[in-house]
Design a protein around this motif. Structure first.
Motif, PDB file in Angstrom:
ATOM      1  N   LEU A  72       0.824  -1.199   0.000  1.00  0.00           N
ATOM      2  CA  LEU A  72       0.000   0.000   0.000  1.00  0.00           C
ATOM      3  C   LEU A  72       0.864   1.258   0.000  1.00  0.00           C
ATOM      4  O   LEU A  72       2.029   1.222   0.392  1.00  0.00           O
ATOM      5  N   PRO A  73       0.301   2.393  -0.405  1.00  0.00           N
ATOM      6  CA  PRO A  73       1.063   3.641  -0.418  1.00  0.00           C
ATOM      7  C   PRO A  73       1.307   4.164   1.005  1.00  0.00           C
ATOM      8  O   PRO A  73       0.705   3.683   1.963  1.00  0.00           O
ATOM      9  N   VAL A  74       2.161   5.166   1.097  1.00  0.00           N
ATOM     10  CA  VAL A  74       2.478   5.794   2.381  1.00  0.00           C
ATOM     11  C   VAL A  74       1.519   6.964   2.607  1.00  0.00           C
ATOM     12  O   VAL A  74       1.269   7.759   1.694  1.00  0.00           O
ATOM     13  N   ILE A  75       0.977   7.066   3.824  1.00  0.00           N
ATOM     14  CA  ILE A  75       0.088   8.178   4.170  1.00  0.00           C
ATOM     15  C   ILE A  75       0.840   9.491   3.967  1.00  0.00           C
ATOM     16  O   ILE A  75       2.002   9.622   4.332  1.00  0.00           O
ATOM     17  N   GLY A  76       0.161  10.458   3.373  1.00  0.00           N
ATOM     18  CA  GLY A  76       0.759  11.762   3.118  1.00  0.00           C
ATOM     19  C   GLY A  76       1.337  11.909   1.724  1.00  0.00           C
ATOM     20  O   GLY A  76       1.673  13.016   1.298  1.00  0.00           O
ATOM     21  N   THR A  77       1.442  10.799   0.994  1.00  0.00           N
ATOM     22  CA  THR A  77       1.977  10.843  -0.366  1.00  0.00           C
ATOM     23  C   THR A  77       0.986  11.544  -1.287  1.00  0.00           C
ATOM     24  O   THR A  77      -0.207  11.260  -1.252  1.00  0.00           O
ATOM     25  N   GLU A  78       1.512  12.465  -2.098  1.00  0.00           N
ATOM     26  CA  GLU A  78       0.666  13.109  -3.104  1.00  0.00           C
ATOM     27  C   GLU A  78       0.755  12.296  -4.383  1.00  0.00           C
ATOM     28  O   GLU A  78       1.851  11.923  -4.799  1.00  0.00           O
ATOM     29  N   VAL A  79      -0.394  11.988  -4.964  1.00  0.00           N
ATOM     30  CA  VAL A  79      -0.434  11.171  -6.172  1.00  0.00           C
ATOM     31  C   VAL A  79      -1.217  11.889  -7.265  1.00  0.00           C
ATOM     32  O   VAL A  79      -2.087  12.700  -6.983  1.00  0.00           O
ATOM     33  N   LYS A  80      -0.865  11.557  -8.492  1.00  0.00           N
ATOM     34  CA  LYS A  80      -1.609  12.050  -9.646  1.00  0.00           C
ATOM     35  C   LYS A  80      -2.384  10.875 -10.234  1.00  0.00           C
ATOM     36  O   LYS A  80      -1.977   9.728 -10.098  1.00  0.00           O
ATOM     37  N   GLN A  81      -3.493  11.174 -10.883  1.00  0.00           N
ATOM     38  CA  GLN A  81      -4.298  10.145 -11.512  1.00  0.00           C
ATOM     39  C   GLN A  81      -3.414   9.306 -12.431  1.00  0.00           C
ATOM     40  O   GLN A  81      -2.675   9.843 -13.254  1.00  0.00           O
ATOM     41  N   GLY A  82      -3.432   7.978 -12.246  1.00  0.00           N
ATOM     42  CA  GLY A  82      -2.646   7.072 -13.068  1.00  0.00           C
ATOM     43  C   GLY A  82      -1.317   6.659 -12.460  1.00  0.00           C
ATOM     44  O   GLY A  82      -0.675   5.739 -12.947  1.00  0.00           O
ATOM     45  N   ASP A  83      -0.886   7.330 -11.364  1.00  0.00           N
ATOM     46  CA  ASP A  83       0.364   6.948 -10.689  1.00  0.00           C
ATOM     47  C   ASP A  83       0.222   5.580 -10.041  1.00  0.00           C
ATOM     48  O   ASP A  83      -0.855   5.242  -9.533  1.00  0.00           O
ATOM     49  N   GLN A  84       1.309   4.823 -10.003  1.00  0.00           N
ATOM     50  CA  GLN A  84       1.300   3.558  -9.277  1.00  0.00           C
ATOM     51  C   GLN A  84       1.288   3.874  -7.778  1.00  0.00           C
ATOM     52  O   GLN A  84       2.085   4.676  -7.307  1.00  0.00           O
ATOM     53  N   ILE A  85       0.359   3.256  -7.052  1.00  0.00           N
ATOM     54  CA  ILE A  85       0.268   3.513  -5.609  1.00  0.00           C
ATOM     55  C   ILE A  85       0.448   2.244  -4.781  1.00  0.00           C
ATOM     56  O   ILE A  85       0.411   2.298  -3.559  1.00  0.00           O
TER      57      ILE A  85
END
Length: 155
Positions: A72-85
């Protein structure tokens, strides 16, 4: 006996009536939208909180087979649509998880680290992956509706 009845009626009188509650929030309304990606992620967006709850679809979990590990991703990470999370590993295959929407990871489903099989039992319920604070609600509308997703899976 009568004192018990008197206390019960006083308690009931102290509670606000349904009409009082409605008058307090006459226009309170939440819109919850569920949409899908071509990569078999689903997002349930709540416009009142601005949170999108991300999961994999039932179609995806059935294609993967028994899930044995979830990254799973790390809390607080900013992601863009389509990024691997994240990623999902099963006895059959491994698959990347992509962000259906842009925003900040607010919460992750800690249960999946000890119970990855939740993805098989309840992929779009108890097996949710993460919650993203959405930065652009229009992205939700650009995703597939349930009918379009079903068509996509049939091809």
């Amino acid at each position: 006996m009568f004192s018990v009845l008197r206390q019960a009626s006083r308690a009931a009188a102290a509670r606000p009536s349904a009409s009082a509650v409605l008058r307090t929030h006459p226009f309170a309304r939440t819109l919850v939208t569920k949409r899908y990606t071509e990569e078999h992620e689903a997002v349930v967006y709540d416009d009142a909180t601005g949170l999108g709850t991300v999961s994999i679809t039932d179609y995806a979990q059935s294609s993967l087979g028994d899930v044995v590990f979830v990254e799973l991703p790390v809390i607080g990470t900013e992601v863009k649509q389509g990024d691997q999370i994240g990623a999902v590993e099963s006895v059959k295959a491994a698959s990347d998880i992509y962000a259906p929407i842009s925003g900040t990871i607010e919460e992750i489903n800690e249960e999946l680290s000890s119970q990855p099989g939740l993805l098989n039992k309840s992929p779009e319920g108890d097996g949710w992956l993460c919650k993203i604070k959405v930065t652009d609600a229009k992205e939700v509308e650009s995703l597939m509706t349930e009918d379009k997703y079903k068509e996509h899976c049939e091809h």
